[in-house]
Design an enzyme around this catalytic site. Structure first.
Site: not given
Ligand code: NAD
Length: 357
Positions: A66, A237
């Protein structure tokens, strides 16, 4: 932003990952989160001034890439960011990013920065800023479901900005929770490791969902969420990627960053396109009401918006003189005669041949 144009306009300060880590360590992680929050508040309170557009997304089966641009009329900024949930299985990160600020007057870039770390900081500061305005009075305990890369930043932002003292952690992968607990040791949070989503949310005033999965997931079902909570939904997101059951949305007062983007990417993609939501900036300027009742469920349907990256880049740029943590990049061509770009290459060739190259 004062002194936007550096002394040598052709040299662009570059903040590498190493520089970013040193800036954050020198200032302190919690101080950096609070500092970014201050810049976010400043920019959210002048929201109307900014150019706004939903981010430009290129989707593939595995993820998304993006571009997120904005401008306040004096400064232009954009972020490049990806989201690839399958990456962690290959030893790669789900989210990586870099960003640019430029002077609107000349169009010249004035900052190039890593933004993988900065995105985690700005996302956490934005979440905590929203909660500061929306959470039930006296909130002390936060459940966090999903304990991946963003999680420690979220935890510390809620501690530093909202005064959270207890953290209730759950992840489908227990090793992620163990890492998070280890990384947060000694930082003054009382941490409880939970064995289910249900036990994590019990007694929590704030529920943060920050999981990664490229699908309509149901991390929280309606029966798990009682009254008097604030939900900080970070992980949903992208189109087709949500975390909350629709019934929770229907019981909540919903707050968003920029509706045209959130309706495509946020939890509210599950609702009708004219379902009423409140823009967070309006709560911050006093134009709209936030929480109106202690018993209410408030929901910040966070997707991440370009103005937040702009604020974070602005913050980092203002730390460069103090910390000296940057390198100048020779990024803008500088012919003696601005129209003689071709001649500049010819002169470079002469220089090279006089040096026998
Ligand atoms: P990451 O992959 O490092 O961590 C995600 C964690 O979620 C993992 O430890 C995984 O085991 C866990 N997980 C997955 N499914 C699960 C479930 N059903 N129940 C419990 N735990 C579960 O990812 P990250 O960098 O921490 O990002 C997390 C999310 O946040 C991503 O989807 C990312 O796109 C989003 N994000 C949003 C913003 C925003 O501004 N809103 C900014 C950054 C990241």
């Amino acid at each position: 932003m004062n002194n936007l144009v550096p002394k040598d306009i052709n040299l662009v300060p570059f903040v590498s990952v190493d520089n970013m880590m040193k800036i954050v360590l020198e200032i302190g992680i919690e101080n950096s989160l609070v500092g970014i929050c201050d810049y976010l508040e400043e920019d959210f309170k002048r929201w109307e001034l900014f150019d706004k557009t939903p981010r430009v997304a290129s989707h593939s089966n595995e993820g998304v890439i993006e571009l997120m641009p904005t401008s306040d009329g004096e400064v232009y900024g954009f972020k490049y960011v990806n989201g690839h949930p399958k990456n962690t299985k290959e030893g790669l990160q789900t989210v990586t990013a870099f960003g640019v600020l430029a002077d609107v007057n000349t169009g010249y870039p004035v900052l190039l920065s890593e933004m993988t770390i900065l995105t985690a900081l700005r996302t956490a500061s934005t979440s905590a800023m929203a909660a500061k305005y929306l959470m039930p009075e006296g909130s002390k305990s936060m459940a966090m479901i999903g304990n991946g890369a963003q999680s420690e930043f979220q935890a510390l932002a809620f501690k530093a900005i909202c005064g959270i003292k207890e953290l209730r952690l759950y992840d489908i992968d227990p090793s992620a929770t163990d890492r998070c607990i280890k990384n947060l040791a000694g930082r003054g949070l009382n941490i409880v490791k939970c064995d289910s989503e249900q036990s994590a949310v019990e007694g929590a005033d704030i529920i943060t969902t920050v999981t990664a999965d490229k699908q309509y997931a149901t991390i929280l079902t309606d029966n798990m969420v009682g009254d008097s909570v604030h939900i900080n939904a970070v992980g949903g997101d992208c189109p087709g990627k949500t975390e909350l059951h629709k019934d929770i949305l229907l019981r909540s007062k919903i707050f968003v960053e920029y509706p045209p983007q959130t309706r495509i990417e946020g939890e509210i993609q599950q609702l009708d396109e004219d379902y009423p939501v409140t823009e967070l900036w309006q709560v911050m300027t006093g134009e709209a009401e936030g929480r109106t009742d202690q018993k209410q469920i408030t929901l910040f349907d966070s997707v991440g918006f370009a103005i937040e990256d702009f604020s974070a880049l602005r913050y980092i740029r203002d730390q460069l003189e103090k910390t000296g943590e940057y390198q100048n990049l020779d990024m803008v061509a500088d012919p003696d005669d601005p129209r003689d770009l071709f001649g500049m290459i010819l002169r470079a060739r002469e220089n090279m041949s006089s040096k026998g190259k």
